[in-house]
Motif scaffolding. Structure first.
Motif, PDB file in Angstrom:
ATOM      1  N   UNK A 180    -111.034  35.249-157.306  1.00 53.54           N
ATOM      2  CA  UNK A 180    -110.879  33.405-157.471  1.00 53.54           C
ATOM      3  C   UNK A 180    -109.413  33.588-157.669  1.00 53.54           C
ATOM      4  N   UNK A 181    -108.924  32.012-157.689  1.00 56.28           N
ATOM      5  CA  UNK A 181    -107.735  31.878-158.106  1.00 56.28           C
ATOM      6  C   UNK A 181    -107.874  30.760-158.880  1.00 56.28           C
ATOM      7  N   UNK A 182    -106.779  29.614-159.776  1.00 57.62           N
ATOM      8  CA  UNK A 182    -107.158  28.666-160.266  1.00 57.62           C
ATOM      9  C   UNK A 182    -105.776  28.647-160.235  1.00 57.62           C
ATOM     10  N   UNK A 183    -104.996  27.164-160.993  1.00 54.98           N
ATOM     11  CA  UNK A 183    -103.715  26.547-160.673  1.00 54.98           C
ATOM     12  C   UNK A 183    -103.796  25.744-162.358  1.00 54.98           C
ATOM     13  N   UNK A 205     -93.982  20.121-151.131  1.00 56.84           N
ATOM     14  CA  UNK A 205     -94.219  18.738-151.925  1.00 56.84           C
ATOM     15  C   UNK A 205     -94.834  19.467-153.121  1.00 56.84           C
ATOM     16  N   UNK A 206     -95.550  20.402-153.228  1.00 57.14           N
ATOM     17  CA  UNK A 206     -97.035  20.767-154.224  1.00 57.14           C
ATOM     18  C   UNK A 206     -95.705  22.070-155.439  1.00 57.14           C
ATOM     19  N   UNK A 207     -94.907  23.128-154.452  1.00 49.28           N
ATOM     20  CA  UNK A 207     -94.671  24.153-154.868  1.00 49.28           C
ATOM     21  C   UNK A 207     -92.974  23.879-155.490  1.00 49.28           C
ATOM     22  N   UNK A 208     -92.129  24.211-154.818  1.00 36.73           N
ATOM     23  CA  UNK A 208     -90.927  24.370-155.133  1.00 36.73           C
ATOM     24  C   UNK A 208     -90.160  22.977-154.716  1.00 36.73           C
ATOM     25  N   UNK A 209     -90.950  21.719-154.271  1.00 36.66           N
ATOM     26  CA  UNK A 209     -90.053  20.436-154.137  1.00 36.66           C
ATOM     27  C   UNK A 209     -89.474  19.890-155.831  1.00 36.66           C
ATOM     28  N   UNK A 210     -91.474  20.409-156.704  1.00 36.61           N
ATOM     29  CA  UNK A 210     -91.967  19.231-157.686  1.00 36.61           C
ATOM     30  C   UNK A 210     -92.573  19.926-158.714  1.00 36.61           C
ATOM     31  N   UNK A 211     -92.096  19.871-160.078  1.00 36.98           N
ATOM     32  CA  UNK A 211     -93.068  19.740-161.063  1.00 36.98           C
ATOM     33  C   UNK A 211     -93.886  19.152-161.490  1.00 36.98           C
ATOM     34  N   UNK A 212     -94.748  17.776-160.954  1.00 37.11           N
ATOM     35  CA  UNK A 212     -95.730  17.386-161.317  1.00 37.11           C
ATOM     36  C   UNK A 212     -96.884  19.032-160.740  1.00 37.11           C
ATOM     37  N   UNK A 213     -96.594  19.650-160.003  1.00 38.19           N
ATOM     38  CA  UNK A 213     -98.052  20.721-160.057  1.00 38.19           C
ATOM     39  C   UNK A 213     -99.136  20.492-159.713  1.00 38.19           C
ATOM     40  N   UNK A 214     -99.997  21.328-159.427  1.00 40.72           N
ATOM     41  CA  UNK A 214    -101.386  20.992-158.715  1.00 40.72           C
ATOM     42  C   UNK A 214    -101.992  20.620-158.899  1.00 40.72           C
ATOM     43  N   UNK A 215    -102.560  20.046-160.197  1.00 46.76           N
ATOM     44  CA  UNK A 215    -103.335  20.024-160.921  1.00 46.76           C
ATOM     45  C   UNK A 215    -103.936  18.153-160.074  1.00 46.76           C
ATOM     46  N   UNK A 216    -104.465  17.201-160.595  1.00 47.38           N
ATOM     47  CA  UNK A 216    -104.975  16.058-159.097  1.00 47.38           C
ATOM     48  C   UNK A 216    -106.196  15.326-160.123  1.00 47.38           C
ATOM     49  N   UNK A 217    -106.183  14.261-159.511  1.00 46.47           N
ATOM     50  CA  UNK A 217    -106.704  12.698-160.246  1.00 46.47           C
ATOM     51  C   UNK A 217    -107.975  12.754-158.695  1.00 46.47           C
ATOM     52  N   UNK A 218    -109.180  12.462-159.612  1.00 42.71           N
ATOM     53  CA  UNK A 218    -110.255  11.806-158.840  1.00 42.71           C
ATOM     54  C   UNK A 218    -110.551  10.468-159.520  1.00 42.71           C
ATOM     55  N   UNK A 219    -110.786   9.034-158.773  1.00 45.43           N
ATOM     56  CA  UNK A 219    -111.831   7.946-158.914  1.00 45.43           C
ATOM     57  C   UNK A 219    -112.500   7.930-159.648  1.00 45.43           C
ATOM     58  N   UNK A 236     -92.464   7.085-162.694  1.00 39.69           N
ATOM     59  CA  UNK A 236     -93.874   6.880-161.673  1.00 39.69           C
ATOM     60  C   UNK A 236     -94.461   8.581-161.733  1.00 39.69           C
ATOM     61  N   UNK A 237     -93.863   9.710-162.663  1.00 38.96           N
ATOM     62  CA  UNK A 237     -94.326  10.905-162.957  1.00 38.96           C
ATOM     63  C   UNK A 237     -93.123  11.491-163.885  1.00 38.96           C
ATOM     64  N   UNK A 238     -94.325  12.740-163.936  1.00 40.53           N
ATOM     65  CA  UNK A 238     -92.895  13.251-165.106  1.00 40.53           C
ATOM     66  C   UNK A 238     -91.879  14.422-164.495  1.00 40.53           C
ATOM     67  N   UNK A 239     -92.125  14.709-163.396  1.00 39.59           N
ATOM     68  CA  UNK A 239     -90.466  15.626-162.370  1.00 39.59           C
ATOM     69  C   UNK A 239     -89.152  14.270-162.440  1.00 39.59           C
ATOM     70  N   UNK A 240     -88.233  14.767-163.403  1.00 43.36           N
ATOM     71  CA  UNK A 240     -87.255  13.928-163.863  1.00 43.36           C
ATOM     72  C   UNK A 240     -86.166  13.953-162.692  1.00 43.36           C
ATOM     73  N   UNK A 268     -95.947  24.531-163.700  1.00 47.80           N
ATOM     74  CA  UNK A 268     -95.624  23.363-162.869  1.00 47.80           C
ATOM     75  C   UNK A 268     -93.980  22.927-162.268  1.00 47.80           C
ATOM     76  N   UNK A 269     -93.185  23.638-163.203  1.00 48.27           N
ATOM     77  CA  UNK A 269     -90.979  23.815-162.741  1.00 48.27           C
ATOM     78  C   UNK A 269     -91.587  24.259-161.922  1.00 48.27           C
ATOM     79  N   UNK A 270     -90.744  24.194-160.290  1.00 50.96           N
ATOM     80  CA  UNK A 270     -89.990  25.274-159.647  1.00 50.96           C
ATOM     81  C   UNK A 270     -89.100  26.284-161.091  1.00 50.96           C
ATOM     82  N   UNK A 271     -88.954  26.865-159.851  1.00 48.50           N
ATOM     83  CA  UNK A 271     -89.351  27.801-159.002  1.00 48.50           C
ATOM     84  C   UNK A 271     -90.827  28.916-159.898  1.00 48.50           C
ATOM     85  N   UNK A 272     -90.567  28.345-160.936  1.00 49.45           N
ATOM     86  CA  UNK A 272     -91.646  29.420-162.204  1.00 49.45           C
ATOM     87  C   UNK A 272     -93.076  28.996-161.490  1.00 49.45           C
ATOM     88  N   UNK A 273     -93.469  28.205-161.348  1.00 53.08           N
ATOM     89  CA  UNK A 273     -94.533  28.115-160.672  1.00 53.08           C
ATOM     90  C   UNK A 273     -95.612  28.813-159.109  1.00 53.08           C
TER      91      UNK A 273
END
Length: 523
Positions: free
Chosen positions: A131-134, A231-245, A12-16, A139-144
């Protein structure tokens, strides 16, 4: 039995390294008389449970006391002073790519998730101007995590030298429930103090997460914050960007899902408040609403914390006395405020659709809805104005509401100065206090999906699961788990679930984490 190529097992995502929990084998659908289930609560958890049960042929009745579905992600019609119909909600929700099970629920009616749209960045602003930006963070831990620290102006070489890496080691290998054994006795605030995390980065990178639980970091368990970091950093390579309806919640999400339920034979009853549930001597339950009463073979309680507490207190025959007492001790997070404003002129064209904030007295984020939502975009195009939404999480219980509403707007003027000259042509202020509190030391007291009565199950974001999930994803996941527990009783095939990896991704980092504080106690 679910086959490896079954749609539920498709990644269901990019993280293998995302973890698949395969569906338990069983019959594909009910054969013979249909068992009946009452799902009490039409939020994300209740909708997930009802969907999984109805798709297997169970006769589902979904009870929701509000006239709309979606719970805390719901929406309802209202109108502006000039009579224009609009949709109001309880505020912005980010549909992160890690929300595998929630997104799986939405795919029932939107296989390509075309009703969601991606925001290009997750920008953060501190009151001092930092200011910060993601967007550029790997996206891949631990590089993120390393990339964020290197790219962030909130981290200086002096800050990095001051940090205590030993205190931060538990973040390198987050497992559930072990992380609660290690950190549930510590507040998020005290954990960050122990790490000596830089002040500005603390506001922007960590308290953004802790306040997503609508709680002051001094009252929030450090284990919940560590889980979010995983969930958002060291455990997942999905990254911190997101979708909205792309549209208001009802049109984009819940009306299509209600239609899906009805096509599978479910009855969806909105404006139906369940007042009492009584076990029947011959089995099953009598579910009594403000309209009628019906018999059901099983019950899913998918309510918010306060609603669950009230219903269980009125239903003194449910489960057993110790369970009911534990439910009675659950507490809510502090109140929060969502303010939506319709302005007579636009904000600057470079304003992002969503902006997280830190260091302001109460403003936690600000959204420009016409950047992504069709209803707001049509209104803005017709009037030349803007639709803005402001969030204030964990507001003091004794705060004057009028004062806080004005204060929140004043903070908006600080962030977007061009709004000072705008006229507010419509305003809605939503005050709520029904989110669960995850207090220090509270993990073991939270309910699980299963109860002492196998025909009674619980779902919601307050429920502990043993899985690395949180917020809306925990609601969806526990809804599916509650359905699975009932399906098992009837010999029906279970539900396949996905999560981020259930442990740290790197063997080296996991080894380092073993030297962290609390390790021996956890073992």
């Amino acid at each position: 039995m679910s086959r490896p190529g079954h749609p539920e097992h498709v990644r269901r995502g990019r993280d293998r390294r995302a973890r698949l929990l395969p569906a338990r084998p069983g019959k594909r659908r009910v054969e013979g008389p249909r068992p009946t289930t009452a799902v009490v609560g039409g939020g994300i958890a209740g909708l997930a449970a009802a969907t999984a049960l109805a798709e297997r042929g169970v006769a589902v009745t979904l009870y929701e006391r509000q006239p709309y579905l979606g719970g805390r992600a719901g929406g309802w019609p209202t109108s502006l002073p000039d009579g224009t119909p609009v949709t109001m909600s309880r505020g912005f929700h980010a549909f992160f790519r890690q929300y595998y099970n929630l997104r799986g629920l939405l795919r029932r009616t939107d296989p390509g998730l075309r009703r969601l749209t991606a925001l290009p960045d997750y920008p953060l602003l501190h009151a001092d101007g930092t200011r910060e930006s993601f967007r550029r963070v790997p996206r891949t831990p631990p590089c993120n995590a390393l990339g964020f620290a290197l790219l962030s102006p909130s981290f200086t070489l002096r800050d990095l030298r001051r940090m205590d890496p030993v205190a931060a080691l538990p973040l390198l290998d987050v497992r559930v429930p072990e992380i609660y054994d290690r950190l549930d006795h510590t507040s998020a605030h005290d954990f960050l103090d122990a790490v000596r995390f830089p002040g500005r980065a603390r506001h922007l990178a960590f308290e953004v997460f802790s306040r997503s639980f609508f709680a002051d970091p001094r009252r929030l368990s450090a284990a919940e914050m560590a889980l979010m970091f995983h969930i958002y950093f060291l455990g997942s390579s999905e990254g911190l960007l997101f979708d909205v309806p792309r549209a208001p919640f009802p049109a984009a999400l819940w009306q299509p899902l209600a239609d899906h339920l009805r096509r599978h034979g479910a009855e969806v009853r909105t404006s139906a408040a369940v007042e009492h549930i009584a076990p029947r001597p011959d089995g099953g339950y009598q579910v009594i609403t403000d309209r009628d009463e019906r018999h059901h073979d099983s019950v899913v309680l998918a309510l918010d914390t306060a609603g669950l507490r009230r219903l269980v207190a009125r239903s003194d025959g449910l489960a057993d006395a110790p369970w009911r007492e534990r439910i009675g001790r659950l507490r809510n997070a502090p109140p929060f405020l969502v303010t939506r404003l319709w302005l007579d002129r636009p904000v600057a064209p470079d304003r992002p659709g969503f902006l997280g904030t830190g260091g302001f007295p109460t403003l936690d984020n600000i959204s420009v809805l016409e950047r992504w939502e069709d209803e707001a975009a049509h209104w803005a195009a017709r009037t030349g104005g803007s639709v803005l939404e402001l969030h204030a999480y964990a507001v003091g219980a004794q705060t004057s509401r009028d004062v806080e509403e004005k204060r929140l707007i004043e903070q908006m003027h600080r962030v977007y100065p061009e709004t000072r000259g705008a006229t507010i042509v419509g305003a809605r202020h939503e005050w709520r206090d029904d989110c669960p509190l995850f207090p220090v030391g509270g993990y073991r007291a939270r309910p699980t999906v299963r109860t002492p009565d196998p025909a009674l199950v619980v779902a919601g974001d307050l429920v502990r699961t043993g899985l690395p999930v949180a917020l809306m994803e925990r609601a969806a996941t526990t809804g599916f788990l509650a359905a699975d527990a009932l399906l098992e009783r009837w010999g029906l095939r279970g539900v396949a679930l996905w999560t981020v990896p259930h442990r740290g991704r790197s063997a080296l980092l996991r080894s380092l984490a073993g030297w962290g504080p609390g390790t021996r106690a956890a073992r």
